[in-house]
Design an enzyme around this catalytic site. Structure first.
Site, mmCIF file in Angstrom:
data_model
loop_
_atom_site.group_PDB
_atom_site.id
_atom_site.type_symbol
_atom_site.label_atom_id
_atom_site.label_comp_id
_atom_site.label_asym_id
_atom_site.label_seq_id
_atom_site.Cartn_x
_atom_site.Cartn_y
_atom_site.Cartn_z
ATOM 1 N N GLU A 120 0.313 -1.021 -0.306
ATOM 2 C CA GLU A 120 -0.379 0.049 0.044
ATOM 3 C C GLU A 120 0.385 0.990 0.390
ATOM 4 O O GLU A 120 2.043 0.926 0.826
ATOM 5 C CB GLU A 120 -0.710 -0.099 1.176
ATOM 6 N N CYS A 151 3.343 8.322 1.236
ATOM 7 C CA CYS A 151 4.034 7.585 2.477
ATOM 8 C C CYS A 151 3.978 5.869 1.421
ATOM 9 O O CYS A 151 3.148 5.270 1.145
ATOM 10 C CB CYS A 151 3.013 6.945 3.392
ATOM 11 N N CYS A 197 6.499 -7.447 6.954
ATOM 12 C CA CYS A 197 7.566 -7.221 7.311
ATOM 13 C C CYS A 197 7.971 -8.309 8.519
ATOM 14 O O CYS A 197 7.227 -8.835 8.563
ATOM 15 C CB CYS A 197 7.274 -6.060 7.927
ATOM 16 N N CYS A 248 6.511 -6.442 15.133
ATOM 17 C CA CYS A 248 5.742 -5.106 16.167
ATOM 18 C C CYS A 248 4.236 -5.531 16.548
ATOM 19 O O CYS A 248 3.518 -6.198 15.824
ATOM 20 C CB CYS A 248 5.730 -4.402 16.111
ATOM 21 N N CYS A 308 1.217 -3.844 14.965
ATOM 22 C CA CYS A 308 1.805 -3.229 13.815
ATOM 23 C C CYS A 308 0.627 -4.000 12.766
ATOM 24 O O CYS A 308 1.103 -5.349 12.855
ATOM 25 C CB CYS A 308 3.049 -2.578 13.726
ATOM 26 N N CYS A 351 -4.422 -1.389 6.742
ATOM 27 C CA CYS A 351 -3.799 -1.184 7.240
ATOM 28 C C CYS A 351 -2.785 -1.218 8.478
ATOM 29 O O CYS A 351 -2.641 -1.805 8.676
ATOM 30 C CB CYS A 351 -2.836 -0.123 6.108
#
Ligand code: SAH
Length: 365
Positions: free
Chosen positions: A100, A113, A120, A124, A127, A355
């Site tokens: 995104e 952004c 990822c 975390c 997130c 997201c």
């Protein structure tokens, strides 16, 4: 089709350096000056259809398009907010992975952004991206392509406010940019390289955000392009940060802050300390005091700026944003210590949901 981390997308013009582009056109039997013409169409005029590049012979257009301009990013969903000045796009990559990007237009600047990885690996827990693990790194072309798509929309007048340009790019979308260092650095060079060989965006307008991959922070400083460094701290103490940002078990708060301070010293750029405020987890006033002390212990010459982000709760998460009074107390404690702090306005909050982080994390710089 397999989409393991080892697979690379097809090679694109944007993956090549200016020299590499000369070689690529030469390999097709074209004179080198064609590379400049092609880049002028692509980066300066933002023309995305090689068939319209009429100063190139027709046969060359077809060959160049087929070999060097594979379609890499297909928009699959677009959401807008703030009367059309915030646009979030979900892109399907050539292998089916999704990433995104978000375009945010403000009265005097436009920020994009962008994502650096599909998924990822940093894990975390607050997130959304981290929950799905890493699919793969993005190529340079897939990274720069997100910015180019926004630049085209702006130039075409599709965003309210008249034709415009992208002035700021933040690597705060999906992924850990420092974990895809080579492609991200090549993207940084391409974004900042003057037209027609790049997009000509000022290094001052670029922000690379990291969980704190310390060796890479040092490399970024040596790289010679003084981008802004953002460090996702989220806790001033190792006990909590070990949980919120698991990489802290390898690079602890002191080590990360030393690296951030050194980055500021070498580049003279103010580091942005990111801190997502999570209710009753990291928003206590004593943590604000500790944060201030640890930052100022390294120098009080304005080397950092604290950027507080109201947590954008991810689906199914037990965590939520801080109460207003706790947020205000946290800010007051930081300010009492003379810490420069801003509370981020969460643009396009209503479109963040899927997201859980993209637009919420973008600096109000
Ligand atoms: N991996 C990099 C860049 C991507 S995340 C990094 O961590 O810095 C960009 C920013 O959004 C980071 O500061 C991240 O901690 C923050 N973020 C992630 N999820 C969030 C959420 N649910 N609410 C608010 N901020 C979030």
């Amino acid at each position: 089709m397999s989409s393991g981390p080892g697979r690379r997308p097809p090679r694109h013009w944007m993956d090549l350096t200016p020299d590499g582009r000369h070689d690529a056109v030469a390999a097709m039997g074209l004179p080198k000056y064609r590379a400049k013409q092609i880049s002028t169409h692509w980066f300066s005029r933002l023309e995305d259809d090689p068939a319209s590049w009429s100063d190139l012979p027709v046969a060359a257009r077809e060959e160049v398009a087929g070999k060097l301009f594979p379609p890499l990013l297909t928009p699959v969903r677009e959401q807008t907010a703030d009367r059309g000045t915030t646009v979030k796009t979900a892109w399907k990559l050539y292998d089916g992975n999704l990433v995104e990007s978000v375009l945010m237009r403000y009265p005097h600047r436009t920020t994009m952004c962008i994502s650096s990885e599909a998924g990822c690996a940093m894990d975390c827990p607050f997130c959304a991206t981290g929950q799905g693990g890493l699919q793969r790194n993005l190529s340079t072309a897939e990274i720069v392509g997100q910015v180019l798509a926004g630049a085209r929309k702006l130039a075409a007048g599709e965003i309210p406010g008249g034709p415009g340009r992208v002035g700021n790019v933040v690597f705060m979308g999906m992924g850990e940019p420092m974990a895809n260092f080579t492609s991200v650095m090549a993207a940084v060079r391409e974004l900042t390289r003057p037209e027609p060989d790049g997009l000509g965006i000022s290094a001052r307008g670029l922000t690379v955000s990291t969980v704190g991959m310390v060796p890479r922070i040092a490399e970024l400083a040596e790289n010679g392009i003084p981008v802004t460094l953002a460090v996702s701290l989220h806790a001033p103490d190792d006990e909590l940060r070990n949980e919120l940002v698991p990489l802290n078990q390898h690079f602890d708060v002191d080590t990360v802050l030393d690296a951030a301070w050194e980055y500021a010293r070498v580049t003279r750029r103010r580091v942005s300390i990111e801190y997502a405020l999570i209710r009753d987890i990291n928003d206590q006033s004593w943590r604000a005091d500790l944060l201030a002390r640890r930052l100022r212990a390294r120098g009080d010459w304005g080397w950092f700026h604290v950027n507080l982000i109201p947590l954008n709760p991810t689906p199914g998460s037990k965590w939520t944003a801080s109460r207003r009074e706790d947020e205000q107390a946290f800010i007051a404690h930081l300010e009492h210590h003379g810490v420069p702090v801003t509370l981020r306005d969460t643009r396009g909050r209503e479109i963040d949901g899927a997201c859980g982080q993209l637009a919420a994390a973008v600096d109000a710089r």
